[in-house]
Design a protein around this motif. Structure first.
Motif, PDB file in Angstrom:
ATOM      1  N   UNK A  60       0.736  -0.987   0.008  1.00  0.00           N
ATOM      2  CA  UNK A  60      -0.009  -0.111   0.124  1.00  0.00           C
ATOM      3  C   UNK A  60       0.913   1.264   0.114  1.00  0.00           C
ATOM      4  N   UNK A  61       0.425   2.337  -0.438  1.00  0.00           N
ATOM      5  CA  UNK A  61       1.210   3.428  -0.961  1.00  0.00           C
ATOM      6  C   UNK A  61       0.291   4.803  -0.330  1.00  0.00           C
ATOM      7  N   UNK A  78       2.959   1.168  -8.748  1.00  0.00           N
ATOM      8  CA  UNK A  78       3.410   0.083  -9.834  1.00  0.00           C
ATOM      9  C   UNK A  78       4.617  -0.570  -9.651  1.00  0.00           C
ATOM     10  N   UNK A  79       5.849   0.273  -9.614  1.00  0.00           N
ATOM     11  CA  UNK A  79       7.027  -0.255  -9.214  1.00  0.00           C
ATOM     12  C   UNK A  79       7.212  -0.848  -7.779  1.00  0.00           C
ATOM     13  N   UNK A  94       0.839  -9.314 -13.852  1.00  0.00           N
ATOM     14  CA  UNK A  94      -0.308  -8.767 -13.628  1.00  0.00           C
ATOM     15  C   UNK A  94      -0.364  -7.931 -12.312  1.00  0.00           C
ATOM     16  N   UNK A  95      -1.217  -6.914 -12.348  1.00  0.00           N
ATOM     17  CA  UNK A  95      -1.446  -6.195 -11.075  1.00  0.00           C
ATOM     18  C   UNK A  95      -2.960  -5.949 -10.947  1.00  0.00           C
ATOM     19  N   UNK A  96      -3.383  -5.659  -9.549  1.00  0.00           N
ATOM     20  CA  UNK A  96      -4.730  -4.954  -9.308  1.00  0.00           C
ATOM     21  C   UNK A  96      -4.373  -3.812  -8.541  1.00  0.00           C
ATOM     22  N   UNK A  97      -5.341  -2.729  -8.511  1.00  0.00           N
ATOM     23  CA  UNK A  97      -4.901  -1.589  -8.050  1.00  0.00           C
ATOM     24  C   UNK A  97      -6.244  -1.161  -7.367  1.00  0.00           C
ATOM     25  N   UNK A  98      -6.183  -0.820  -6.221  1.00  0.00           N
ATOM     26  CA  UNK A  98      -7.143  -0.356  -5.155  1.00  0.00           C
ATOM     27  C   UNK A  98      -6.858   1.231  -4.823  1.00  0.00           C
ATOM     28  N   UNK A 145      -4.690   7.257  -1.384  1.00  0.00           N
ATOM     29  CA  UNK A 145      -3.943   6.037  -0.991  1.00  0.00           C
ATOM     30  C   UNK A 145      -4.041   4.898  -2.080  1.00  0.00           C
ATOM     31  N   UNK A 146      -3.151   4.312  -2.298  1.00  0.00           N
ATOM     32  CA  UNK A 146      -3.116   3.382  -3.321  1.00  0.00           C
ATOM     33  C   UNK A 146      -2.634   2.044  -2.785  1.00  0.00           C
ATOM     34  N   UNK A 147      -3.459   0.822  -3.007  1.00  0.00           N
ATOM     35  CA  UNK A 147      -2.958  -0.552  -2.886  1.00  0.00           C
ATOM     36  C   UNK A 147      -2.856  -1.270  -3.960  1.00  0.00           C
ATOM     37  N   UNK A 148      -1.686  -2.002  -4.027  1.00  0.00           N
ATOM     38  CA  UNK A 148      -1.542  -2.718  -5.302  1.00  0.00           C
ATOM     39  C   UNK A 148      -1.220  -4.151  -4.885  1.00  0.00           C
TER      40      UNK A 148
END
Length: 337
Positions: A60-61, A78-79, A94-98, A145-148
């Motif tokens: 999470x970011x 992403x990175x 593959x990635x997910x993004x919340x 906030x972003x969660x991947x």
């Protein structure tokens, strides 16, 4: 669309559909995501033909500020997760993004973040195939906030891990230390270093891929929050070995060194978002080093120390004196990723 996020954008109604369609589906478009299912239905063929194991990671970011020299929260999201996957030798696929978005956040800023994520993923050959969006009232979060989460494939002949570390192994770093942490600190506190500092945020799989033929790789770990110091202490706990770093061998840029000396901070604690530690059999250390140095962005790679049996992390200075390096009790720079 309005120019700011409202609570309606998280309601599940028309406003939310418009947000998802005009931003996330627009920027992240691919065959899997475009189906708009509640899950990503991933074909197994690309996952099974090249390897026997999958690497899976999540992060999470919450970085502050969300835009900084060298990147933004989208590129970082992403990175960061792709790099965690790559440290196993896996190619991220593959990635997910919340997204957790604060009410009142700028729609234009959200578009910029989505565009940054899409560009970074595309350049890395990664697809963002599923995701989620939540909107919280103003003050319940700080902007965005972003969660991947991500999946990658580990080649069949790769079995890197801390269990392989042995005394005598060499410690390598893939480039200059501390660029990300110093950049965030400078941007947040206006320390006056201007354009001298840039985050090292980058996708690390090209470096990892180049190391796959090197037989003596024991393990890799990206030196993010807590820096090199945190990584080496994690290795101590997992391997039972000790690690001695040679202070004079540490590659540090002049601006980062200046900032760390100005504030009295240990550069080994500074976060990185585009560097990793490699533990390598001494017979193959020079090959690994030359391989990294031939790559774009790898010219500052260095051998910075050696594994021993002390079960401690130590630093050897230019006068031959050694000191134990402890972990700080708390996070000296919160929200750097």
């Amino acid at each position: 669309m309005p120019d700011r996020i409202t609570l309606a954008h998280g309601s599940g109604g028309k406003a939310m559909q418009e947000l998802v369609n005009k931003i996330f589906l627009s920027y992240f478009a691919n065959e899997i995501l475009n189906r708009q299912e509640d899950q990503a239905r991933i074909p197994l063929a690309p996952l099974t033909l090249t390897g026997e194991k999958l690497a899976f990671s999540c992060d999470s970011y919450v970085v502050d500020p969300i835009r900084f020299p060298g990147g933004d929260i989208g590129k970082l999201a992403v990175c960061g997760t792709a790099n965690d996957i790559a440290m196993s030798g896996a190619k991220p696929i593959y990635l997910s993004a919340g997204f957790i978005i604060e009410e009142g956040f700028s729609i234009d800023e959200l578009k910029q973040v989505a565009c940054s994520m899409a560009k970074t993923a595309s350049e890395a050959g990664i697809e963002i195939v599923t995701g989620d969006t939540k909107v919280v009232p103003k003050g319940a979060a700080d902007k965005l906030f972003i969660s991947t989460s991500g999946i990658g494939v580990i080649p069949a002949n790769v079995d890197w891990g801390v269990q392989h570390i042995q005394p005598g192994d060499q410690i390598l770093i893939s480039g200059n230390l501390g660029d990300h942490g110093a950049t965030i600190l400078n941007a947040r506190e206006n320390l006056g270093f201007g354009g001298q500092l840039n985050s090292d945020c980058q996708h690390l799989y090209p470096f990892v891929e180049a190391l796959l033929p090197v037989k003596g790789i024991r393990t890799l770990r990206d030196a993010t929050r807590g820096g090199v110091n945190a990584v080496l202490h994690e290795f101590v706990a997992s391997s039972g070995c000790g690690f001695q770093v040679i202070e004079q061998a540490l590659p540090v840029s002049s601006p980062v060194r200046g900032l760390s000396e100005l504030l009295g901070l240990e550069v080994l604690n500074f976060a990185n978002e585009g560097k990793f530690i490699a533990i390598v059999d001494p017979k193959d250390a020079n090959l690994a080093l030359s391989t990294l140095r031939q790559l774009k962005g790898g010219s500052d790679a260095a051998i910075i120390g050696e594994v021993n049996s002390s079960q401690k992390v130590s630093v050897l200075n230019a006068f031959g004196a050694s000191r134990w390096l402890d972990l700080p009790w708390d996070e000296p720079m919160p929200r750097i990723c």
